[in-house]
Motif scaffolding. Sequence first.
Motif, mmCIF file in Angstrom:
data_model
loop_
_atom_site.group_PDB
_atom_site.id
_atom_site.type_symbol
_atom_site.label_atom_id
_atom_site.label_comp_id
_atom_site.label_asym_id
_atom_site.label_seq_id
_atom_site.Cartn_x
_atom_site.Cartn_y
_atom_site.Cartn_z
ATOM 1 N N GLU A 70 -0.652 0.255 -8.052
ATOM 2 C CA GLU A 70 -1.061 1.467 -8.544
ATOM 3 C C GLU A 70 -2.490 1.339 -9.901
ATOM 4 N N LEU A 71 -2.855 2.408 -9.435
ATOM 5 C CA LEU A 71 -4.250 2.833 -10.094
ATOM 6 C C LEU A 71 -3.319 3.417 -11.472
ATOM 7 N N GLY A 72 -3.725 2.710 -12.548
ATOM 8 C CA GLY A 72 -3.449 3.443 -14.321
ATOM 9 C C GLY A 72 -3.444 5.617 -14.293
ATOM 10 N N ASN A 73 -3.264 5.536 -15.084
ATOM 11 C CA ASN A 73 -2.813 7.428 -14.903
ATOM 12 C C ASN A 73 -5.149 8.212 -15.081
ATOM 13 N N SER A 74 -5.768 7.438 -15.016
ATOM 14 C CA SER A 74 -7.394 8.452 -15.120
ATOM 15 C C SER A 74 -8.274 7.422 -14.755
ATOM 16 N N ALA A 75 -7.668 6.471 -13.942
ATOM 17 C CA ALA A 75 -8.639 5.796 -13.072
ATOM 18 C C ALA A 75 -9.113 6.634 -11.950
ATOM 19 N N ALA A 76 -8.423 7.987 -11.331
ATOM 20 C CA ALA A 76 -8.618 8.723 -10.486
ATOM 21 C C ALA A 76 -9.291 9.069 -10.656
ATOM 22 N N GLY A 77 -9.382 10.389 -11.082
ATOM 23 C CA GLY A 77 -9.550 11.491 -11.808
ATOM 24 C C GLY A 77 -11.067 12.044 -11.630
ATOM 25 N N THR A 78 -12.629 11.654 -10.872
ATOM 26 C CA THR A 78 -13.310 11.561 -10.342
ATOM 27 C C THR A 78 -13.376 11.322 -8.610
ATOM 28 N N ALA A 79 -14.864 11.593 -8.008
ATOM 29 C CA ALA A 79 -15.037 11.160 -7.211
ATOM 30 C C ALA A 79 -15.646 9.156 -7.300
ATOM 31 N N ALA A 80 -16.870 9.422 -7.873
ATOM 32 C CA ALA A 80 -17.257 8.508 -8.550
ATOM 33 C C ALA A 80 -16.336 7.335 -8.725
ATOM 34 N N GLN A 81 -14.918 7.655 -8.641
ATOM 35 C CA GLN A 81 -14.014 5.935 -9.016
ATOM 36 C C GLN A 81 -13.502 5.265 -8.096
ATOM 37 N N ALA A 82 -14.212 5.990 -7.354
ATOM 38 C CA ALA A 82 -13.581 5.763 -5.970
ATOM 39 C C ALA A 82 -14.392 4.614 -5.077
ATOM 40 N N ASP A 83 -15.955 4.825 -5.457
ATOM 41 C CA ASP A 83 -16.833 3.812 -4.904
ATOM 42 C C ASP A 83 -16.371 2.216 -6.058
ATOM 43 N N ALA A 362 15.648 1.721 1.443
ATOM 44 C CA ALA A 362 13.752 0.484 2.104
ATOM 45 C C ALA A 362 13.285 0.416 -0.245
ATOM 46 N N VAL A 363 13.150 -0.940 0.170
ATOM 47 C CA VAL A 363 13.122 -1.304 -0.849
ATOM 48 C C VAL A 363 11.308 -1.345 -1.352
ATOM 49 N N PHE A 364 10.675 -0.419 -2.372
ATOM 50 C CA PHE A 364 10.007 -0.425 -2.067
ATOM 51 C C PHE A 364 9.092 0.027 -4.249
ATOM 52 N N VAL A 365 9.001 -0.784 -4.935
ATOM 53 C CA VAL A 365 8.713 -0.905 -6.142
ATOM 54 C C VAL A 365 6.962 -0.363 -6.728
ATOM 55 N N PRO A 366 6.959 0.360 -6.759
ATOM 56 C CA PRO A 366 5.930 1.448 -6.730
ATOM 57 C C PRO A 366 5.000 0.937 -8.627
ATOM 58 N N GLU A 367 5.390 0.505 -9.358
ATOM 59 C CA GLU A 367 4.697 -0.058 -10.865
ATOM 60 C C GLU A 367 5.954 -1.163 -11.438
ATOM 61 N N ALA A 368 5.104 -1.864 -11.704
ATOM 62 C CA ALA A 368 5.753 -2.670 -12.454
ATOM 63 C C ALA A 368 3.944 -4.288 -13.253
ATOM 64 N N ARG A 369 5.325 -4.290 -13.707
ATOM 65 C CA ARG A 369 4.079 -5.397 -15.561
ATOM 66 C C ARG A 369 3.099 -6.483 -14.285
ATOM 67 N N MET A 370 2.171 -6.203 -14.558
ATOM 68 C CA MET A 370 0.838 -7.059 -14.496
ATOM 69 C C MET A 370 1.040 -8.973 -13.992
ATOM 70 N N GLU A 371 0.965 -8.969 -15.526
ATOM 71 C CA GLU A 371 1.595 -10.256 -15.999
ATOM 72 C C GLU A 371 2.520 -11.173 -14.820
ATOM 73 N N SER A 372 3.229 -10.487 -14.398
ATOM 74 C CA SER A 372 4.647 -10.990 -13.924
ATOM 75 C C SER A 372 5.167 -10.377 -12.934
ATOM 76 N N ALA A 373 3.647 -10.196 -12.370
ATOM 77 C CA ALA A 373 3.734 -9.976 -11.131
ATOM 78 C C ALA A 373 3.734 -10.718 -9.837
ATOM 79 N N PRO A 374 2.723 -11.769 -9.669
ATOM 80 C CA PRO A 374 2.325 -12.588 -9.343
ATOM 81 C C PRO A 374 3.489 -13.626 -8.640
ATOM 82 N N TYR A 375 5.269 -13.602 -9.271
ATOM 83 C CA TYR A 375 6.235 -13.968 -9.545
ATOM 84 C C TYR A 375 7.043 -13.404 -8.642
#
Length: 561
Positions: A70-83, A362-375
């Motif tokens: 999931e993107l941070g809250n201010s990461a998709a506010g402009t078109a250019a950020q997609a690029d 159906a189980v889906f986790v849309p947000e999780a802490r990044m540091e422990s995410a790999p485990y």
Amino acid sequence: MPWGMRFHWNSLHIEGKDSVISRTVRAVCALCWLGCAIAAHAAEVPTIAKSAAGGELLVHGKPYLILGGELGNSAAGTAAQADSILPRLARMHLNTVLMPVAWEQVEPVEGSFDFSILDHWIEVARKEHLHLVLLWFGSWKNSVSSYAPAWVKTDIRRFPRAVSAEGTDLEILSTLGAETQRCDSRAFAALMKHVREEDQDQQTVLMVQVENEVGYLGRGRDRSAAADRLFQKPVPTDLIQKLQADRDSFSPELRAHFDATGHTWQEVFGDAADEVFMAWNYARYIQAVAAAGKQVYGLPMYVNCQLPAPGERAGEYPSGGPDPYYLEVYRVTASSLDFYSPDIYWPNFEYWIDRYRFKENAVFVPEARMESAPYNALYAYGESKAFGFSPFAVESQSNGTGQGPEIKDVYAVLDSMSDMLLTAQAANRSRGLVLHSNSPRATQTVSLGGYLFEAALSRSWPAKALLADDGAMLIVNSGADEFYIAGSGLTVSFYRDPDVDRRQSGIASIEEVEVVDGKWTTIRRLNGDQSNQGRLLSMAPHEIRVFRVHLYAIDRTTREP
Ligand code: DGJ
């Protein structure tokens, strides 16, 4: 034709050449074909296939594993950020990106919609072979209404606020604002119409989250005059009856707080009355918004939850959100929602994800802490049979700390295993576990395919110092006595499961494997020092590897007395 059907007018040969009858029959056939084609096409919209064990996401009719972020809250506010962002995420082996779509951005002026930023994100996502999940930041984002357009925020009469126990108008739109609900639904329907028109053939957009971590913040409940009036009325009979009919699915919290013989909110729900009242009101509002969107384009829709922190009271955590305590109220109220999701930032990941493993969810986790995410990802997919997992602020992940495994390494491995994993999940032939240096127990054991897998964090030899603070594994039972184990930082011993039989077991072989040119290929055979002389599987910390393990079970010899 994307759905693989072709119609040839001339292939319909009817005696009598171009008689009126034959022309009519051909026209009817053509219409039937068109109808079938449209139906087939409609059937291919992404969907959640529910089952008693949970459910899975079907994309183009086939099970799909979301390797998300999931993107941070201010990461998709402009078109250019997609690029700049999406190509990087594709290189991190994500296949799906969760991105906010803000009401204030798409409808800055009432009734006039602008989806140009979203369109560019969809275009770049396609180039990068990524899917998108849209997060509708409408009336509420983390309880508060900061993403509502200024024309909503500034018209407090038309769009009333929730009121605090002290009588103050909060920065939280009331769930009882009829105009707010109408305008949010209208904007959401416009979004879904646009996505259908732009995307229903390619299906870059897979699902939509309706609002974000809703719930009332403050003591008690909304104290607006409208809320007070409603709270003074009896609990609707319909709600009591639907809950009563679903008693078997109750959480322990609801079970302890439900008296179907009562009338007032306090009589029926005791000291959970405020919280359940808020849950019912959020669920009704969200149902209206989701239904308006779904009517236009029937993508899977869900809500996410800010989970209670240890010791928190309702109102400290968003009261009436889709937390597992009173989620049943949503389930009997919001029929347009396909599933319910936890955002898991707390350390006891396993506890919270498994509270969302209830009938037909159906189980889906849309947000999780990044540091422990790999485990935690390995636990989510392997043990909780999640169809998707998604660490938060994924775009801010730096280019490697050297202290892996990182989520990109885990996703690379899961991508190579996704077909076998999806099959195993559906057949209940996958397991997973996660261990930390501060876990309450030093070892954990899971049972699969007739064997016990006992795992501990890997240690040095001979000093026996911990090699890493975290370890995890996902196991797939791929055939008789055959297992694919993806993991990091664990040492695993194998035993015959005595609840299956009393046979004697051992390791037949351990191979480290990788997919090369589309085929599982042996990279190393592990024995001798690498398996502690045939006793165990040892998975190095700071990396993730896949091992194919063959075990054996043989009859014990009966000793003569
Ligand atoms: C949960 C929210 O849903 C996200 O949008 C974001 O605000 C995170 N919390 C912050 O860590």
